[in-house]
Design an enzyme around this catalytic site. Structure first.
Site, mmCIF file in Angstrom:
data_model
loop_
_atom_site.group_PDB
_atom_site.id
_atom_site.type_symbol
_atom_site.label_atom_id
_atom_site.label_comp_id
_atom_site.label_asym_id
_atom_site.label_seq_id
_atom_site.Cartn_x
_atom_site.Cartn_y
_atom_site.Cartn_z
ATOM 1 C CG ASP A 200 -1.792 1.198 1.325
ATOM 2 O OD1 ASP A 200 -2.598 1.404 0.398
ATOM 3 O OD2 ASP A 200 -1.682 1.951 2.315
ATOM 4 C CD GLU A 244 -2.158 2.495 -3.626
ATOM 5 O OE1 GLU A 244 -3.238 3.060 -3.834
ATOM 6 O OE2 GLU A 244 -1.659 2.373 -2.489
ATOM 7 C CG ASP A 310 -8.102 3.472 -3.069
ATOM 8 O OD1 ASP A 310 -8.789 3.156 -2.069
ATOM 9 O OD2 ASP A 310 -6.880 3.249 -3.143
#
Length: 548
Positions: A200, A244, A310
């Site tokens: 992340d 990410e 997201d």
């Protein structure tokens, strides 16, 4: 020989909390998820990526972690996770989990110990500044919702750093003890059977914040990724790191390194230009994006996606390009946009539920060079609930049937973790798994078929890609070759029928064998090959001989 299983994988992202409730308390859990593994396997998924399921105050969808070594009690127990992992393994499904170590919740025992005792070792697990930093308002990730990147802690008498919300204190990755803690977390979950980690906020993980010069200076922070990769490889040789990293083109190669850092990167660059191409009904933005992407090392791979969990970020596009997309797909900026950079809707409503256009887009997803990642509910064309705040409109519960709460939970509706979409064209009463399974023409049944074909065409994941000239602005075509075999995919972004002329100099004398439709095998008699496509049409071909 290296096991590069991810080259021909199909990833499926889900949030345990909103997937299926197994005990009727209104919250999804591992018991329910385990019961749905046959559905996931039937869809053709080879790897499930689980969003955070750790104990959390849940102020940021679980990304504010309180304990890295267990399961949020609302979602089940550690034993339930192990049962899930065992049953997934029996079906040949691997598991990736989120590694959220850029920050912890301010309720994490480390942070609580730090604010109680400045002499505690945990104090140096975080970044502190006695004076208010001059850049306190710089680098805000959530504009409109986040006030600063430093917050004063009165018990300590100092400011702590947080690139995200104030309840998510940044970990000091320069501290060797913090890095050792991260390795222990990874080792723990590897022992429980996971095949790797989605990292992340990777850019912020390696970002070094300096506060009063109390932390070590590191010339190249990417050495931390190499450290994680070394540990991972020694513990489990086939485990991977998926980053990410929504970064500029010049920075992306640093995440791959020479194949000694991340194995996979999410292709944000390709995704944003795909959306632009769809808005313009022109293949040019997508073709240009793939020409601009830096090459990945032999063990590296791009993770392609249509819509992640997201916001649909468009930050790498110009303001004019964003305006084009807004006009086409999300004209009401007050309700449909978030953080001044993206769209908070699910993908199907962007296309007004146009089934042919949805199939075109997901056909692209499964054929673009790289590995496809599907977000839960995309296989149905699920909708959103714009009455919900922040990113929640696209995170509503999975719609399983026409039963109350869409079959997600037997709890009263007011006890369900998030409202199920219950009105309009995307209501669970019209759009759900059971209904689509019984309809041979549904998006779900098409997706199952497309995923099966994708797995039978490893050239798309392993092969060397080559963009093909088509002579038509709306048509995107590419060829992938691997181990002497080749496949070709052709996609028409326009609503109008067209004729494309493919330049196939390397395939003269061979046949184009249609993989999706029962069509005659066409011999490529000359380099320029004419192909007719309907509006929003697509074709997958295997290059072979008539005897194949």
């Amino acid at each position: 020989m290296l096991d590069l299983w991810y080259k021909n994988a199909v990833l499926y992202c889900l949030d345990v909390e909103t997937y299926i409730d197994g005990n009727g308390d209104g919250v999804g859990d591992f018991i329910g998820l385990t019961r749905r593994l046959d559905y996931i396997a039937g869809l053709g998924i080879t790897c499930v990526w689980l969003m955070p399921f750790y104990p959390s105050p849940n102020k940021d969808n679980g990304y504010d972690v309180m304990d890295y070594y267990t399961v949020d009690p609302r979602l089940g127990s550690l034993g339930d996770f192990v049962e899930f992992a065992r049953h997934a393994g029996e079906r040949g499904i691997r598991i990736l989990i989120d590694l959220v170590v850029n920050h912890t919740s301010d309720q994490h025992p480390w942070f609580q110990a730090a604010i109680k005792d400045k002499n505690s070792k945990y104090f140096d697990y975080y970044f502190w500044s006695k004076k208010e930093p001059e850049d306190i308002d710089e680098g805000i990730v959530f504009p409109g919702l986040q006030k600063s990147t430093w917050t004063y802690q009165p018990e300590v008498g100092a400011y702590y750093a947080h690139r995200f919300y104030s309840h998510q204190a940044d970990l000091n990755i320069t501290n060797p003890e913090v890095r050792d803690e991260i390795k222990k977390m990874m080792g723990f979950w590897l022992e429980l059977g996971v095949s790797g980690f989605r990292i992340d906020a990777a850019p912020f993980l390696i970002e070094l914040t300096q506060a009063d010069n109390v932390f070590e200076q590191v010339e190249d922070p990417f050495v931390y990724i190499e450290e994680l990769r070394d540990f991972l490889s020694w513990r489990r040789g086939d485990a991977i790191l998926l980053a990410e990293a929504n970064e500029s083109l010049e920075k992306l190669p640093k995440y791959f390194g020479d194949g000694d850092r991340m194995q996979m990167l999410f292709n944000f660059w390709g995704n944003q230009h795909l959306v632009l191409a769809l808005a313009r009904e022109s293949a040019a933005p997508l073709a240009q994006a793939f020409k601009e992407l830096p090459p990945s090392p032999p063990v590296g791979q791009w993770a392609n996606f249509v819509r992640n969990h997201d916001e649909l970020s468009l930050d790498k596009l110009s303001s004019e390009e964003q305006d084009e997309i807004a006009a086409a797909f999300a004209p009401d900026r007050d309700t449909m946009w978030i953080f001044d950079r993206g769209i908070r809707r699910r993908f199907a409503p962007l296309l007004d539920g146009n089934l042919q256009r949805l199939k075109l887009t997901y056909s692209l997803l499964f054929t673009l060079p790289g590995t496809p990642v599907v977000n839960y509910g995309e296989e149905l064309g699920m909708g959103d609930d714009l009455s919900l705040e922040e990113r929640k409109p696209a995170r509503t519960p999975m719609q399983w049937s026409k039963a109350p709460n869409g079959g997600f939970s037997t709890a009263p509706a007011d006890q369900v973790v998030l409202p199920v979409v219950s009105t309009g064209d995307y209501s669970y009463k019209q759009l759900n798994v059971n209904t689509q399974q019984r309809n041979p023409n549904s998006l779900l049944n098409w997706m199952e078929r497309a995923i099966r074909l994708r797995k039978e065409c490893p050239e798309f994941g392993w092969g060397q890609p080559q963009l093909l000239d088509t002579g038509h602005d709306s048509v995107f075509a590419h060829r992938c070759e691997w181990q002497g075999k080749a496949v070709i995919a052709v996609h028409n972004f326009s609503q109008s029928d067209c004729k494309a002329t493919l330049v196939l100099k390397d395939d003269v004398g061979k046949c184009l064998i249609d993989l999706f439709e029962d069509q005659p095998e066409n011999v490529i008699s000359e380099p320029a090959y004419d192909l007719h496509l309907p509006g929003y049409g697509y074709r997958w071909f295997q290059v072979g001989h008539s005897s194949d």
